[in-house]
Design a protein around this motif. Structure first.
Motif, PDB file in Angstrom:
ATOM      1  N   ALA A 259     -10.346  14.784  -1.426  1.00 22.19           N
ATOM      2  CA  ALA A 259     -10.499  15.707  -0.183  1.00 22.19           C
ATOM      3  C   ALA A 259      -9.667  15.477   1.276  1.00 22.19           C
ATOM      4  CB  ALA A 259     -11.502  16.576  -0.190  1.00 22.19           C
ATOM      5  N   ALA A 260     -10.708  14.316   0.929  1.00 24.39           N
ATOM      6  CA  ALA A 260     -10.335  13.683   2.796  1.00 24.39           C
ATOM      7  C   ALA A 260      -9.461  12.762   2.586  1.00 24.39           C
ATOM      8  CB  ALA A 260     -11.603  12.697   3.054  1.00 24.39           C
ATOM      9  N   VAL A 261      -8.264  13.211   2.697  1.00 24.12           N
ATOM     10  CA  VAL A 261      -6.496  12.748   2.625  1.00 24.12           C
ATOM     11  C   VAL A 261      -6.538  11.840   3.659  1.00 24.12           C
ATOM     12  CG1 VAL A 261      -4.295  12.861   3.260  1.00 24.12           C
ATOM     13  CG2 VAL A 261      -5.241  15.000   2.356  1.00 24.12           C
ATOM     14  N   PRO A 262      -5.906   9.767   3.083  1.00 22.05           N
ATOM     15  CA  PRO A 262      -6.529   8.966   4.343  1.00 22.05           C
ATOM     16  C   PRO A 262      -4.643   8.947   4.622  1.00 22.05           C
ATOM     17  CG  PRO A 262      -5.731   8.952   2.056  1.00 22.05           C
ATOM     18  CD  PRO A 262      -5.957  10.208   2.074  1.00 22.05           C
ATOM     19  N   ARG A 263      -4.753   8.111   5.650  1.00 22.15           N
ATOM     20  CA  ARG A 263      -3.653   7.971   6.168  1.00 22.15           C
ATOM     21  C   ARG A 263      -2.377   6.302   5.729  1.00 22.15           C
ATOM     22  NH1 ARG A 263      -0.178   9.282   9.957  1.00 22.15           N
ATOM     23  NH2 ARG A 263       0.889   7.401  11.110  1.00 22.15           N
ATOM     24  N   PHE A 264      -3.346   6.141   4.817  1.00 25.55           N
ATOM     25  CA  PHE A 264      -2.667   4.425   4.015  1.00 25.55           C
ATOM     26  C   PHE A 264      -3.807   4.805   2.413  1.00 25.55           C
ATOM     27  CE2 PHE A 264      -2.691   3.712   8.724  1.00 25.55           C
ATOM     28  CZ  PHE A 264      -1.652   3.403   8.660  1.00 25.55           C
ATOM     29  N   ILE A 265      -2.829   3.961   2.188  1.00 27.37           N
ATOM     30  CA  ILE A 265      -3.223   3.832   0.329  1.00 27.37           C
ATOM     31  C   ILE A 265      -3.450   2.414   0.382  1.00 27.37           C
ATOM     32  CG2 ILE A 265      -3.407   4.878  -1.785  1.00 27.37           C
ATOM     33  CD1 ILE A 265      -2.690   7.224  -1.415  1.00 27.37           C
ATOM     34  N   PHE A 266      -4.033   1.636  -0.074  1.00 27.09           N
ATOM     35  CA  PHE A 266      -3.841   0.156  -0.060  1.00 27.09           C
ATOM     36  C   PHE A 266      -3.720  -0.397  -1.835  1.00 27.09           C
ATOM     37  CE2 PHE A 266      -3.046  -3.095   3.458  1.00 27.09           C
ATOM     38  CZ  PHE A 266      -3.356  -1.846   3.686  1.00 27.09           C
ATOM     39  N   VAL A 267      -2.657  -0.761  -2.586  1.00 25.17           N
ATOM     40  CA  VAL A 267      -3.081  -1.174  -3.469  1.00 25.17           C
ATOM     41  C   VAL A 267      -2.000  -2.511  -4.310  1.00 25.17           C
ATOM     42  CG1 VAL A 267      -4.131   1.714  -4.466  1.00 25.17           C
ATOM     43  CG2 VAL A 267      -0.831   1.058  -3.794  1.00 25.17           C
ATOM     44  N   THR A 268      -2.872  -2.843  -5.368  1.00 25.56           N
ATOM     45  CA  THR A 268      -2.280  -3.994  -6.014  1.00 25.56           C
ATOM     46  C   THR A 268      -1.676  -3.328  -7.316  1.00 25.56           C
ATOM     47  OG1 THR A 268      -4.202  -4.670  -6.220  1.00 25.56           O
ATOM     48  CG2 THR A 268      -3.713  -5.254  -4.409  1.00 25.56           C
ATOM     49  N   PRO A 269      -0.724  -3.094  -7.241  1.00 22.18           N
ATOM     50  CA  PRO A 269      -0.296  -1.669  -9.203  1.00 22.18           C
ATOM     51  C   PRO A 269       0.231  -2.806  -9.748  1.00 22.18           C
ATOM     52  CG  PRO A 269       0.896  -1.324  -7.258  1.00 22.18           C
ATOM     53  CD  PRO A 269       0.291  -2.409  -5.990  1.00 22.18           C
ATOM     54  N   SER A 270       1.106  -4.203  -9.515  1.00 27.89           N
ATOM     55  CA  SER A 270       1.209  -5.020 -10.798  1.00 27.89           C
ATOM     56  C   SER A 270       0.281  -6.052 -11.104  1.00 27.89           C
ATOM     57  CB  SER A 270       2.452  -5.979 -10.099  1.00 27.89           C
ATOM     58  OG  SER A 270       3.415  -5.250  -9.627  1.00 27.89           O
ATOM     59  N   HIS A 271      -1.346  -5.730 -10.197  1.00 26.46           N
ATOM     60  CA  HIS A 271      -1.928  -7.122 -10.780  1.00 26.46           C
ATOM     61  C   HIS A 271      -3.579  -6.908  -9.846  1.00 26.46           C
ATOM     62  CE1 HIS A 271      -3.694 -11.494 -11.317  1.00 26.46           C
ATOM     63  NE2 HIS A 271      -4.257 -10.273 -12.471  1.00 26.46           N
ATOM     64  N   GLN A 272      -4.081  -5.955 -10.546  1.00 24.83           N
ATOM     65  CA  GLN A 272      -5.357  -5.310  -8.975  1.00 24.83           C
ATOM     66  C   GLN A 272      -5.864  -7.390  -8.530  1.00 24.83           C
ATOM     67  OE1 GLN A 272      -9.062  -5.039  -9.137  1.00 24.83           O
ATOM     68  NE2 GLN A 272      -8.552  -4.243  -7.334  1.00 24.83           N
ATOM     69  N   TYR A 273      -6.400  -6.963  -7.925  1.00 18.09           N
ATOM     70  CA  TYR A 273      -6.972  -8.635  -6.751  1.00 18.09           C
ATOM     71  C   TYR A 273      -8.041  -7.120  -6.622  1.00 18.09           C
ATOM     72  CZ  TYR A 273      -8.553 -12.270  -4.546  1.00 18.09           C
ATOM     73  OH  TYR A 273      -8.750 -13.714  -4.296  1.00 18.09           O
ATOM     74  N   PRO A 274      -9.161  -8.379  -6.683  1.00 16.11           N
ATOM     75  CA  PRO A 274      -9.445  -9.781  -7.670  1.00 16.11           C
ATOM     76  C   PRO A 274      -9.311  -9.866  -9.476  1.00 16.11           C
ATOM     77  CG  PRO A 274     -11.223  -8.856  -6.933  1.00 16.11           C
ATOM     78  CD  PRO A 274     -10.789  -8.082  -5.965  1.00 16.11           C
TER      79      PRO A 274
END
Lengths: 440, 440
Positions: A259-274
């Protein structure tokens, strides 16, 4: 007549054993005396001959010091009457002159700004960057440094002018091209060389994104748990962090998050860190569609996906993104060696030009000989063979580590996660086990 | 039964002349069809044998594509009945799903943030970084690249592990030491190695100062005119710029300026950029006392003082600063070559530790082989001899240029300023002369 016993003062502080030449010492001592007003304005200095004799040093030594003081305006020569300490307070501008005593508040406390304080207070970089159980560091002893040295020497044998002056335009063009090609083939990244900006690594890539696309108060989703570097760079830029739960399929926002739309979405899709899981295809599509609909930027940190030991590597999120909401970043720190300080950022077409400009303004560019060496290393196939070799080596080591874990721990209580890929694995400890007290 | 003529679609787009292997092409085309929902969920794919025969390609090629799609979750194998396009919208999370049409506002405009826009809109870096009348660029053809290459090869012959992994602590220690020593002797900078942070150059040094010591809304004095890079970095950091007039003695604040105390004072005391005058001793003392009294930070940009052709170089402002209000910065871009991307920042004792931490968080560190080569180059005396040689060369060229100016211009109307030092000189044109219309 002299008002101050200059030669006594100088004899007291001149250090004949010092590595600093006598003439420099003399100059500095006299300068300090003038600055401290021990030698006030209009004091007449002794002649160089007199001072040399009083100090038992050569007259040239004294002359050097006098000339330096003269050149810098600390003293002035008055025709026919000798050398005088200059009146260094100008008449033209009446700057307020402080008392000589400093405020203790200024002298004794470090006055970082608010954002500076945040950056330092939350620092995550470890001083230990080598050895057992240091996560995210490749085995640099295996790097083929002889090949590298030979290629680098060749680049340096006849460096073109353009390689030595300032660069411009997002990096050395042949490296941008070979990186684009590599990412297309091995990571299904959809890009041309013009979309690639060469940076010093993931941190600089993240920072560049934030400098160009964020303002203080913007909101960013990060995975919970996430990479410490991303978190700190966001916070230092004044961006508000919203940690989002991860499950076995990756980032997993709930209704309130959505519901609260962010400006950025930080992700590590291939291999979630950590934790190490791979983001599912379903989650990828949902995330892309959400970002597209709401105009969010997805930052895809693909930091070590080259080292996958089972299954095939999943294609990048960027390659699925016809909407151009994904900024893709990777690094040579894991595939080559961290000290190289080279990484890459792949931008949506519309952002390439402003990012190249921003990089130039913030850091200037250059390092063409280094980047040319890297381009040769990739172009001649050494990069791919090094990765293949290391994948086998790390895979074998991982197996040994897994066996040791299975052997020494109770598998129902302690098990490793994220062992499909990457340079580390995470151990889940039983609830009663304190994860900090065992370690120094 | 197949619902979509897959083989026709594939035959249309498979490019037999392409450098991309057939199996990769096949994989990408099918993936795109699934992403575009041309192949909707639950569509049964033809068997690999059938598809291979319809496309007249080998079955292995098809198998590769299918396995990749399977591994990535685009398709799924159902026991006994073949391969189906997966339903990639998850049940667990109901992310809003956008319509396939994108908003034109998102697709067609570049959405930089406010600070990003400022950074790009005021960009000053020229795309031309080499040639006649390009200010601030040394003659890189004269750089002794053979010596450099030999030193670098030696460093790379047996690189220690610490040189290849992440660095920590403000730069390669031997380089910090030799820089501190050089600055002490040649610029009267009062420092130890621990106060030196190695950066990528002046821009990164300025940026680091602003990241740690400024908050948006802080005020900075800059010289008017000043270096474009400093102005843009300040503005991009949200700092308010107050231009201060310069006269023959350097920066010259009036009563109104003095009344509004700034947080930063940016100056080029050794060689004002771009006009070339040296800040007088009187002005230096006033500035230091003002900064000390009011707790301002003075940023001393000492970018090219090594090249002084007449008189002696003045000592640095930092060396006069017992109050520790000066942050001193210099670069190897002028003394070595700009593409090297190495500079140094000398900090007051109390700031060293937070700055080292900040550098680590923002950019990580490393590049030890490069910095080790630089340390050797300085330690063996090549740096000083290169500067000496270049000073003579630039001095001779300056003389020729001055003669040409005197010969071709009317000296009462047009004269050069700032010819005592540095890599450029400025021409003052008569009032009626348009300084822009003559140039493309």
């Amino acid at each position: 007549m002299r008002t101050f016993n200059l030669s006594d003062y100088l004899l007291q502080y001149l250090d004949k054993a010092s590595a600093t030449p006598r003439n420099r010492q003399l100059y500095r001592l006299m300068r300090q005396a003038i600055l401290d007003r021990v030698l006030p304005a209009d004091t007449r200095l002794p002649s160089s001959r007199d001072l040399a004799s009083e100090l038992s040093i050569s007259r040239n030594t004294v002359l050097y010091a006098y000339e330096q003081l003269l050149a810098e305006g600390y003293v002035e020569a008055r025709a026919g009457s000798g050398t005088y300490v200059a009146d260094t307070v100008p008449d033209s501008v009446h700057l307020p002159v402080a008392t000589t005593q400093r405020s203790p508040a200024v002298a004794e406390t470090v006055q970082l700004s608010q954002r500076g304080h945040r950056l330092v207070a939350q620092a995550g970089a470890s001083t230990q960057q080598w050895g057992a159980f240091v996560a995210g560091v490749p085995d640099v002893t295996q790097f083929p440094h002889k090949i590298w040295n030979a290629l680098q020497s060749k680049v340096w044998r006849k460096p073109p002018i353009a390689a030595l002056t300032y660069g411009h335009g997002g990096g050395y063009q042949p490296l941008r091209e070979v990186v684009a090609e590599y990412l297309k083939v091995s990571r299904s990244v959809d890009c041309e060389a013009g979309q690639v900006v060469i940076t010093n690594g993931i941190h600089q890539s993240i920072d560049l994104c934030l400098r160009l696309l964020s303002d203080p108060g913007d909101v960013a989703w990060v995975e919970d748990p996430c990479y410490w570097g991303a978190r700190n760079l966001l916070s230092a830029s004044g961006v508000t962090i919203r940690p989002i739960r991860v499950d076995a399929e990756g980032i997993c926002p709930d209704e309130a998050d959505l519901a609260a739309v962010p400006r950025f979405i930080f992700v590590t899709p291939s291999h979630q860190y950590p934790l190490g899981m791979v983001m599912s295809l379903a989650r990828r599509r949902s995330l892309l569609e959400y970002a597209r609909r709401h105009g969010c930027w997805i930052i895809e940190d693909d930091y070590d996906s080259e080292f996958r030991y089972s299954g095939r590597p999943l294609a990048s999120l960027q390659g699925m993104d016809s909407g151009e909401r994904v900024l893709y970043m990777g690094t040579f720190s894991k595939t080559m060696f961290p000290g190289l300080r080279l990484g890459y950022l792949v931008l949506p077409q519309a952002l390439s030009k402003p990012f190249v400009t921003g990089m130039e303004e913030l850091h200037r560019s250059g390092q063409a000989p280094l980047q040319a060496t890297m381009a040769e290393f990739m172009g001649q196939g050494h990069f791919n063979s090094h990765i293949r070799r290391m994948r086998l080596l790390y895979g074998a080591r991982l197996e040994i580590l897994q066996q040791a874990i299975d052997e020494h721990f109770d598998g129902s209580a302690v098990h490793a996660v994220g062992s499909d890929a990457g340079l580390h694995l995470a151990l889940r400890l039983p609830a009663h086990c304190d994860d900090k007290s065992q370690w120094k």
